[in-house]
Design a protein around this motif. Sequence first.
Motif, short mmCIF file in Angstrom:
data_model
loop_
_atom_site.label_atom_id
_atom_site.label_comp_id
_atom_site.label_asym_id
_atom_site.label_seq_id
_atom_site.Cartn_x
_atom_site.Cartn_y
_atom_site.Cartn_z
N ALA A 99 43.79 46.87 33.57
CA ALA A 99 43.65 45.59 33.46
C ALA A 99 41.97 45.57 33.71
O ALA A 99 41.09 44.79 32.76
CB ALA A 99 44.19 44.74 34.30
N ASN A 130 41.01 38.94 36.28
CA ASN A 130 41.96 37.94 36.88
C ASN A 130 43.52 38.27 37.09
O ASN A 130 44.28 37.57 37.68
CB ASN A 130 41.59 36.71 36.12
CG ASN A 130 42.38 36.54 34.48
OD1 ASN A 130 43.19 37.48 34.56
ND2 ASN A 130 42.10 35.36 33.92
N SER A 131 43.56 39.53 36.54
CA SER A 131 45.05 39.94 36.58
C SER A 131 45.12 41.41 37.17
O SER A 131 45.80 42.43 36.41
CB SER A 131 45.82 39.65 35.39
OG SER A 131 44.99 40.20 34.23
N SER A 134 48.71 32.92 44.78
CA SER A 134 49.11 34.52 44.81
C SER A 134 50.49 34.71 45.77
O SER A 134 51.17 35.55 45.86
CB SER A 134 48.21 35.49 45.02
OG SER A 134 47.77 35.34 46.26
N SER A 165 39.70 42.16 42.73
CA SER A 165 40.19 43.11 41.87
C SER A 165 39.38 44.41 42.35
O SER A 165 38.63 44.68 42.91
CB SER A 165 39.37 42.81 40.49
OG SER A 165 37.97 42.68 40.56
N GLU A 197 45.71 44.81 38.52
CA GLU A 197 47.17 45.44 38.94
C GLU A 197 47.44 45.96 40.02
O GLU A 197 48.51 46.12 40.85
CB GLU A 197 47.12 46.58 37.94
CG GLU A 197 47.49 46.19 36.46
CD GLU A 197 47.51 47.45 35.60
OE1 GLU A 197 47.52 48.45 35.95
OE2 GLU A 197 47.07 47.24 34.22
N GLN A 203 37.50 35.23 33.71
CA GLN A 203 37.44 36.78 34.24
C GLN A 203 36.11 36.63 35.03
O GLN A 203 35.31 36.95 34.45
CB GLN A 203 37.33 37.55 33.16
CG GLN A 203 38.60 37.32 32.25
CD GLN A 203 40.10 37.79 32.60
OE1 GLN A 203 39.91 38.51 33.41
NE2 GLN A 203 40.91 37.58 31.51
N PHE A 223 49.48 38.68 41.30
CA PHE A 223 48.84 37.98 40.20
C PHE A 223 48.32 36.57 40.81
O PHE A 223 49.09 36.15 41.84
CB PHE A 223 49.99 37.47 38.98
CG PHE A 223 49.38 36.71 38.03
CD1 PHE A 223 48.43 37.30 37.16
CD2 PHE A 223 49.47 35.37 38.02
CE1 PHE A 223 48.09 36.80 36.00
CE2 PHE A 223 49.08 34.66 36.90
CZ PHE A 223 48.27 35.26 35.85
N GLY A 224 47.18 36.25 40.57
CA GLY A 224 46.58 35.14 41.08
C GLY A 224 45.67 35.45 42.47
O GLY A 224 45.39 34.48 42.97
N GLN A 264 38.00 36.11 42.61
CA GLN A 264 39.24 36.85 42.37
C GLN A 264 39.07 38.25 42.98
O GLN A 264 38.07 38.87 42.62
CB GLN A 264 39.46 36.77 40.91
CG GLN A 264 39.74 35.64 40.26
CD GLN A 264 39.16 35.42 38.74
OE1 GLN A 264 38.70 36.56 38.37
NE2 GLN A 264 39.98 34.60 38.11
N TRP A 298 39.87 42.59 32.44
CA TRP A 298 40.88 41.47 32.77
C TRP A 298 41.15 41.36 34.45
O TRP A 298 41.93 41.46 35.00
CB TRP A 298 42.27 41.77 32.36
CG TRP A 298 42.26 41.59 30.70
CD1 TRP A 298 41.40 41.05 29.70
CD2 TRP A 298 42.97 41.98 29.77
NE1 TRP A 298 41.60 41.01 28.67
CE2 TRP A 298 42.83 42.01 28.53
CE3 TRP A 298 44.24 43.01 29.95
CZ2 TRP A 298 43.34 42.17 27.36
CZ3 TRP A 298 44.96 43.28 28.87
CH2 TRP A 298 44.42 43.06 27.56
#
Length: 345
Positions: A93, A100-101, A117, A87, A103, A294, A107-108, A85, A98
């Motif tokens: 987040a 996995n989400s 996504s 990030s 900002e 996560q 998303f995804g 993922q 978090w």
Amino acid sequence: MRQLTFISPGNLEWREVPAPRLEADTDALVKPLVVARCDLDLYIAAGVVNYPGPFAFGHETIARVVEAGSRSGVSPGDVVVVPFQLSCGRCNACLRGWTNSCESYPFGAAYGLKPTSGTEFGGALSDLMRVPFADHMLVPLPAGVDPIAAASVSDNIADGWRAVGPQLEARPGASVLVVGGLAQSVGLYAAGAAVSLGAGRVLYLDDHPERRARAEAMGAQAEPLALAEGRQPEAQFEIVVEAAGDADALGFAMKSCAANGSLTSVSIHLGATTPVPLTRAYYKGLTFQTGRVQSRPTFPLALACMACGDFHPERVTHRVLPFAQAAEAMTDPGPKVVFTCNEIA
């Protein structure tokens, strides 16, 4: 550069695509050394999960840094785990764990999974990957940990770990039940992690004999699930993991969970709706969790346990093949295939 591209179920091909470049001083370029096939990859390649192509494929990888920005926190030659993922490590987040989400991304956002996504970030079965926010994203592979053994650590291993690790920290020595099936490697990793973390009884239920054998190799007790025969829970477990992706198995998992126990569903339930026996869960006071792992805050915990020699995810791997065979082997039904580049083949 070369990139394995998913076109349609059963149809993956190697394509020439532009190589990525550094776009910020926090970026790094990495060369994948080993890539594990995620459980979801199998079902995409086989057409069980309907993801429209084309898109870059592969997202569980250990890689070598080949080029690094001045603020990337890594150096060429470093061998690192790449979270699947994307990030940033800076937003609200991410700061709450978090990742996995995040900002900073749609998303995804993930490597090798454009449909989640709507944005293409490249895939691990390629010559190079660009890793943004490398100072946050990349984690050094601990000395002594075999890259092939750890190939799945950024996703499926971490997914199994999160279903038992925090729960056993809160309840040392608790009993653990894993109901195996669709998320086949995740369930096995959960069973192995539970054993390595000192759980009491660890029971793995699955109607697939090879997976039962692999669970036993990781130290768990293994038995057929046999729900078709009307099996009822023989015991109540403080920690339950549902990896079957089946409504009946989820119901059985809830029935098997002790009062005030925890149940984590690590499998994607593919139906439009899934019946859940919430009345029983209500009276038992269960904690029920489902959703994506996560990745970034979780996988270093599994890596540390591997480095100590207590956790052996390599016992789930059934084939190790060169990158060149990835397109043909992607629909192999076994629990875990790992692909290697020439450097460590």
